[in-house]
Design a protein around this motif. Structure first.
Motif, short mmCIF file in Angstrom:
data_model
loop_
_atom_site.label_atom_id
_atom_site.label_comp_id
_atom_site.label_asym_id
_atom_site.label_seq_id
_atom_site.Cartn_x
_atom_site.Cartn_y
_atom_site.Cartn_z
N ALA A 1 0.83 -1.21 0.00
CA ALA A 1 0.00 0.00 0.00
C ALA A 1 0.86 1.25 0.00
O ALA A 1 0.65 2.19 -0.79
CB ALA A 1 -0.93 0.00 1.21
N ASP A 2 1.87 1.29 0.87
CA ASP A 2 2.74 2.46 0.96
C ASP A 2 3.52 2.67 -0.34
O ASP A 2 3.74 3.81 -0.78
CB ASP A 2 3.70 2.31 2.14
CG ASP A 2 2.97 2.31 3.48
OD1 ASP A 2 1.82 2.77 3.53
OD2 ASP A 2 3.55 1.82 4.47
N TYR A 3 3.96 1.57 -0.93
CA TYR A 3 4.72 1.64 -2.19
C TYR A 3 3.83 2.20 -3.31
O TYR A 3 4.25 3.09 -4.07
CB TYR A 3 5.20 0.24 -2.54
CG TYR A 3 5.97 0.11 -3.84
CD1 TYR A 3 7.12 0.84 -4.07
CD2 TYR A 3 5.54 -0.79 -4.82
CE1 TYR A 3 7.84 0.69 -5.26
CE2 TYR A 3 6.24 -0.93 -6.01
CZ TYR A 3 7.40 -0.20 -6.22
OH TYR A 3 8.09 -0.34 -7.39
N THR A 4 2.60 1.71 -3.38
CA THR A 4 1.67 2.19 -4.41
C THR A 4 1.34 3.66 -4.21
O THR A 4 1.27 4.43 -5.18
CB THR A 4 0.38 1.35 -4.39
OG1 THR A 4 0.70 -0.03 -4.56
CG2 THR A 4 -0.58 1.79 -5.49
N VAL A 5 1.14 4.06 -2.97
CA VAL A 5 0.85 5.47 -2.67
C VAL A 5 2.04 6.35 -3.03
O VAL A 5 1.88 7.45 -3.58
CB VAL A 5 0.47 5.63 -1.19
CG1 VAL A 5 0.43 7.11 -0.79
CG2 VAL A 5 -0.89 4.98 -0.92
N ALA A 6 3.25 5.87 -2.73
CA ALA A 6 4.45 6.65 -3.07
C ALA A 6 4.59 6.82 -4.58
O ALA A 6 4.90 7.91 -5.07
CB ALA A 6 5.69 5.96 -2.50
N LEU A 7 4.34 5.75 -5.33
CA LEU A 7 4.38 5.84 -6.79
C LEU A 7 3.29 6.78 -7.31
O LEU A 7 3.50 7.52 -8.28
CB LEU A 7 4.23 4.46 -7.41
CG LEU A 7 5.40 3.49 -7.22
CD1 LEU A 7 5.06 2.14 -7.84
CD2 LEU A 7 6.67 4.04 -7.84
N GLY A 8 2.13 6.73 -6.66
CA GLY A 8 1.04 7.64 -7.05
C GLY A 8 1.42 9.09 -6.81
O GLY A 8 1.07 9.98 -7.61
N GLY A 9 2.14 9.36 -5.71
CA GLY A 9 2.59 10.72 -5.44
C GLY A 9 3.56 11.21 -6.51
O GLY A 9 3.49 12.35 -6.97
N LEU A 10 4.47 10.33 -6.94
CA LEU A 10 5.39 10.68 -8.02
C LEU A 10 4.63 10.87 -9.33
O LEU A 10 4.97 11.76 -10.13
CB LEU A 10 6.44 9.59 -8.18
CG LEU A 10 7.49 9.80 -9.27
CD1 LEU A 10 8.32 11.05 -8.98
CD2 LEU A 10 8.38 8.58 -9.42
N ASN A 11 3.61 10.07 -9.53
CA ASN A 11 2.84 10.14 -10.77
C ASN A 11 2.12 11.47 -10.92
O ASN A 11 1.88 11.93 -12.04
CB ASN A 11 1.82 8.99 -10.81
CG ASN A 11 1.30 8.73 -12.22
OD1 ASN A 11 2.04 8.86 -13.20
ND2 ASN A 11 0.03 8.37 -12.32
N ARG A 12 1.78 12.11 -9.80
CA ARG A 12 1.17 13.45 -9.87
C ARG A 12 2.08 14.41 -10.64
O ARG A 12 1.62 15.17 -11.51
CB ARG A 12 0.94 14.01 -8.46
CG ARG A 12 -0.14 13.32 -7.65
CD ARG A 12 -0.44 14.14 -6.42
NE ARG A 12 -1.39 13.50 -5.54
CZ ARG A 12 -1.11 13.05 -4.32
NH1 ARG A 12 0.14 13.17 -3.85
NH2 ARG A 12 -2.02 12.49 -3.57
N TRP A 13 3.36 14.36 -10.31
CA TRP A 13 4.32 15.24 -10.99
C TRP A 13 4.53 14.81 -12.44
O TRP A 13 4.71 15.65 -13.32
CB TRP A 13 5.65 15.23 -10.23
CG TRP A 13 5.54 15.86 -8.88
CD1 TRP A 13 5.47 15.21 -7.67
CD2 TRP A 13 5.45 17.25 -8.59
NE1 TRP A 13 5.35 16.11 -6.65
CE2 TRP A 13 5.34 17.38 -7.18
CE3 TRP A 13 5.46 18.39 -9.37
CZ2 TRP A 13 5.24 18.61 -6.56
CZ3 TRP A 13 5.36 19.63 -8.76
CH2 TRP A 13 5.26 19.74 -7.36
#
Length: 417
Positions: free
Chosen positions: A54-66
């Motif tokens: 979950a944390d890994y997916t959320v972190a990738l999602g945060g990068l994906n915003r940029w």
């Protein structure tokens, strides 16, 4: 403002907003289910592994915003912002022939766009991947890969680009048809050459050495009527601890490739089941159909480019004052993704359909239960979320969601008892 300018800007805004909304839905859905392992995986995935995914997916999602924002800004900067035209003007001082001028302008623009995206790639590798214990890439290896990729782009992409621009300028109104013939030949060559000549520039491939596993895989290959150069193990652990397997090549250069990290984690029967799935993609003609479809899309795209290149407002509406073959090609490459983005769910659906079919093939020639066990291990070890957002998954995912896929494999296994 020209109507085509307005259409491009509107679709770019819509696609950016849609990508951002779907990304936020994915982050929210995964975070919402962080504290509970789905019942179907309760005995196989522990809570700590589930939280990590979950944390890994959320972190990738945060990068994906940029990444989403950067894609939109790059598209605007190099079109309406005058980026292509500025690079074009810089190279005019070199007084090259029209075809060579166009070639270096296109290559320079592609290099500039790659450089803009490089910081996010570095952060993903040495930030997120390293933080979650997946990265094994050194700075030296990262730079070496980057330079090799650049060299390949120049050695392979440069001549292809030169020929296409030459045809655009010299071959008349049907240049796009001749260019498609060249593109088709190039695609087939790369597909053929990749396993034997190109991929080994980046990774080491060794024949499967475990005798018991080798006998098991050879028996499966014989049952499936599959002939290839063999089953190879790739040193994926040099760059990442993620495990995977894939099928590559055409003709006599066909190969089945396992990451060494996958071999380390799975038992013989599980590896056989994964191999059966990969063989399914070949025996069911998935590889061929995808290649044919990509070539047909290439034909349609080049035909469309032929029309747009001869339409002066295409250039004016997108920030180019002087029409040229290389400007048409660059504008098309930058603008087309905005228009085709909304077809993404169709491609994802087709890919998921192929995955289900390959699973059924594996159930026929191997053990569906073992394939399910192997996939659960890969989900766990690769920190793949078990609770994706439904809309996000439907729109993007090339593979079925874990809950649906494992349930289907368990049904296939039960039918063969």
């Amino acid at each position: 403002m020209h109507w085509f300018t307005l259409l491009f800007v509107l679709l770019l805004m819509l696609s950016t907003l849609l990508r951002s909304w779907l990304n936020q839905r994915q982050i929210a859905a995964v975070a919402r289910h962080r504290e509970k392992v789905p019942d179907a995986f309760a005995g196989q995935v522990d809570l700590d592994s589930h939280r990590k995914a979950a944390d890994y997916t959320v972190a990738l999602g945060g990068l994906n915003r940029w990444d989403i924002l950067l894609d939109a800004l790059v598209a605007l900067a190099f079109t309406l912002g005058g980026g292509i035209q500025a690079i074009d003007h810089l190279w005019q001082a070199a007084t090259l022939s029209p075809v060579w001028h166009g070639t270096v302008v296109v290559l320079s623009t592609l290099l500039a766009m790659s450089a803009i995206g490089l910081p996010l790639s570095i952060y993903r590798t040495f930030g997120i991947e390293a933080h979650f214990g997946f990265n094994r890439m050194t700075a030296g290896l990262f730079i070496a890969d980057l330079l090799k990729g650049l060299l390949l782009m120049l050695l392979l992409g440069g001549p292809l680009l030169y020929v296409i621009l030459y045809l655009m300028q010299r071959a008349g109104s049907l240049w796009w048809l001749y260019a498609w013939g060249v593109w088709t030949a190039f695609t087939l060559f790369i597909t053929w050459a990749w396993p034997t000549f190109i991929a080994p520039l980046f990774n080491k491939f060794t024949p499967l050495g475990d005798e018991a596993l080798k006998q098991r895989t050879e028996s499966l290959l014989q049952r499936c009527g599959f002939a290839s150069q063999g089953v190879f193990v790739m040193d994926g652990s040099r760059r990442s601890v993620h495990g995977n397997a894939y099928f590559t090549g055409v003709g006599r250069n066909k190969r089945i490739v396992f990451f060494d990290t996958l071999i380390e984690r799975l038992h013989g029967a599980e590896i056989e089941a994964v191999l059966a799935h990969e063989l399914g993609h070949f025996r069911l003609h998935h590889v061929r159909s995808r290649l044919i479809l990509s070539l047909l899309f290439g034909l349609g795209g080049l035909a469309l480019l032929g029309l747009l290149a001869a339409w002066p407002p295409f250039y004016q509406a997108l920030g180019i004052g002087q029409p040229s073959a290389h400007a048409a090609l660059l504008l098309f490459m930058l603008v087309l993704p905005t228009f085709t983005f909304f077809l993404t769910p169709l491609g994802a659906w087709w890919s998921r359909k192929h995955e289900f079919e390959a699973d059924e093939f594996a159930a026929e020639f191997s053990d569906a239960g073992k394939l399910a066990e192997a996939l659960v291990k890969l989900y766990r070890d690769n920190a793949t979320t078990l609770t994706p957002d439904t809309l996000h998954s439907t729109f993007y995912d090339s593979h079925p969601p874990a809950l649906i896929r494992i349930a289907r494999l368990q049904q296939l296994a039960a039918q063969r008892i």
